[in-house]
Design a protein around this motif. Structure first.
Motif: not given
Length: 566
Positions: A243-246, A251-252, A396-397
């Motif tokens: 997930p991006d907010e893990h 991020g990228g 997220t998923n």
């Protein structure tokens, strides 16, 4: 003697390989095969596209999303030529795709007959397997070999079948082989694992860069990062691996990436590449000891110097490394990266909350976040829209599909069609710029025809906006980037779908909520700010200088800046 036509045998083989749909258009040199397909339409669905390029792009997207074979078909000559863009997308993103191409009849080949093209030569560069079938008896073995190779090499297989061969009968004595591909467990050599263990133990500022090769290894990747106290940066094809907010995600990377990822790379003393062949090496550390994990040994050390190469599956290799590692106690570097990421998210949220007229594209992404399902399929087009989705959309998923290596405009809509066919019960969203959508919008009627409910968001700024920005940072005046667009919402309605036009910020959320509830394909045509530049997370001096030169040229061209007297 019992005999079947080659076209009928082809369909039986495809069903044995679990193929349940084919994208394409009927036509003279494949009509015999289309008749065989008609006979089994309850088991293999024919998705009639309006352009063969869209069929190939959809087949590629289907393969990327599912790992299963994408199949497309076209006539000889123009139809096969149209397939090329989508097939190159599959080749560069390493997706298993089968293209079944017609050809003029065998006795007409070599005499410049109508629509005759040398297809063997045409597909030679794009295909991992490329074969013209010369007899009905040859067909079964060639079809199995083509599909087996596409799966084994994650690439494009092309079979060309002259029209007379499709109609010919297959003798019982024909060579039949097994429709099966066998996978093996890829593990690195113990010696290489030991070398990697030493580097990981010495690492003080480790950073992980993970790509799509880590998609099946999200759990192991997080455990590895936790034990190593290393932040995780994701390539664009790897978006969604975690997930991006893990807490461990930065991020990228690159022009579409985040500033914390850029800064982490500049400070890293150890880099671990997991399932990625990242091409933009200028964003990687200047000096860092590097470990690369990839199933393909050819990719290891191909773009960036490494100390240790681990030729193995990401999931299995990370498990091996986890068994050898001690948990790192000093987490100073990781904490610093996480603090920077918190600042970055706050900055992104501030940008997303700007309610201006014209609407900011970041605001559209924020709105999408409010209506999208956690298991949705997102097909992202190429251009500025890629920047906004890469930076602002918090995965997220969801599943994310894009043309990453070829970066071809127009991939958004065909990807959504494939996504809805692959996962009919899930929400499917295409996010497109107006330039990309206009390239393939003719197949919106295909989504309507086959009753594929989806949301197509068009960021409409009447510009090829990324090229506008590229011209500006080069110091050039903008040229050739203006677009004359139709009303995409009215276009949707004329196709039999639902169209919603959004011109004001207050209309955005109600429009997206309405679109999300539709049982038909829906276009949300959002007028966005053409002057919202997709600025890199870290602006270089040359970019700033180039943009200043551009502004001076623009002022001269508009007569707002006088030349000094001689």
């Amino acid at each position: 003697m019992f005999r079947k036509k080659a076209g009928d045998v082809l369909m039986e083989l495809l069903m044995e390989w679990k193929v349940d749909h084919i994208y394409g258009m009927p036509g003279d040199s494949i009509n015999s095969m289309i008749e065989s397909l008609r006979k089994v339409e309850d088991r293999i669905k024919f998705i009639q596209v309006r352009h063969e390029e869209n069929g190939a792009l959809a087949a590629a997207a289907y393969a990327k999303l599912t790992g299963k074979l994408g199949v497309c078909t076209a006539i000889a000559g123009p139809g096969s030529i149209h397939l090329l863009n989508g097939l190159y997308d599959a080749k560069l993103d390493r997706a298993p795709v089968l293209a079944i191409c017609g050809q003029v009849e065998s006795d007409l080949m070599g005499i410049d007959y109508f629509q005759e093209v040398n297809l063997s030569r045409l597909f030679d560069d794009v295909a991992v397997y490329n074969q013209r079938i010369t007899s009905a008896e040859q067909l079964p073995a060639v079809v199995n070999q083509a599909i087996r190779t596409a799966y084994a090499k994650n690439g494009v297989a092309v079979i060309t079948i002259p029209d007379d061969v499709q109609k010919a009968e297959v003798e019982r004595e024909a060579r039949f082989t097994s429709p099966v591909v066998v996978k093996s467990r890829h593990l690195p050599e113990q010696e290489d694992l030991s070398k990697a263990e030493v580097l990981l133990h010495q690492a003080e500022r480790p950073v992980i860069l993970a790509g799509k090769g880590a998609r099946n290894a999200g759990v192991e990747l997080v455990k590895f990062a936790e034990k190593l106290a290393a932040p995780i940066v994701l390539s664009l094809p790897g978006k969604g691996v975690i997930p991006d907010e893990h807490p461990y995600s930065l991020g990228g990377l690159g022009l579409i990436g985040t500033k914390p990822a850029y800064e982490a790379m500049k400070e890293a003393d150890t880099l671990i590449l997991v399932g990625t062949s990242f091409p933009f090496t200028g964003f990687l550390p200047d000096q860092a000891k590097t470990i690369q994990i990839d199933t393909n040994p050819v990719q290891i050390g191909k773009r960036y110097p490494i100390e240790v190469g681990l030729a193995g599956d990401a999931k299995e290799t990370l498990k091996e490394l986890l068994n050898r590692m001690q948990e790192k106690q000093d987490r100073t570097f990781l904490t610093r990266c996480q603090e920077r990421m918190a600042v970055w998210w706050a900055k992104m949220e501030k940008e997303e909350n700007v309610e201006a007229l014209p609407i900011k594209p970041q605001n559209v992404v924020k709105g999408l976040q409010q209506v999208i399902s956690t298991d949705a399929i997102i097909s992202c087009d190429v251009g500025n829209v890629t920047v906004w989705m890469a930076r602002h959309f918090r995965m997220t998923n969801q599943k994310f599909v894009i043309s990453s290596w070829l970066a071809t405009l127009g991939c958004g809509l065909p990807g959504a069609i494939a996504g809805k066919i692959a996962y009919p019960e899930r929400q499917v969203v295409a996010v497109c710029g107006d330039g990309g959508f206009a390239m393939t919008m003719n197949d919106f009627v295909t989504a309507v025809k086959y009753e594929l409910p989806m949301m197509v968001i068009v960021l409409n700024n009447h510009k090829i906006a990324m090229i506008k920005f590229e011209q500006e940072v080069m110091g050039n005046a903008e040229f050739g980037t203006n677009l004359h667009n139709p009303n995409f919402a009215k276009y949707a309605e004329s196709c039999g779908g639902v169209g919603i036009r959004v011109e004001k910020p207050e209309e955005l959320i109600p429009a997206l909520k309405k679109a999300a509830m539709q049982s038909k394909p829906c276009i949300v045509d959002v007028l966005v700010d053409a002057n919202e530049a997709p600025l890199p997370s870290n602006i270089t001096f040359s970019q700033a200088a180039g943009y200043a030169q551009h502004m001076i040229k623009e002022l001269f061209s508009e007569g707002k800046l006088d030349l000094p007297p001689l």
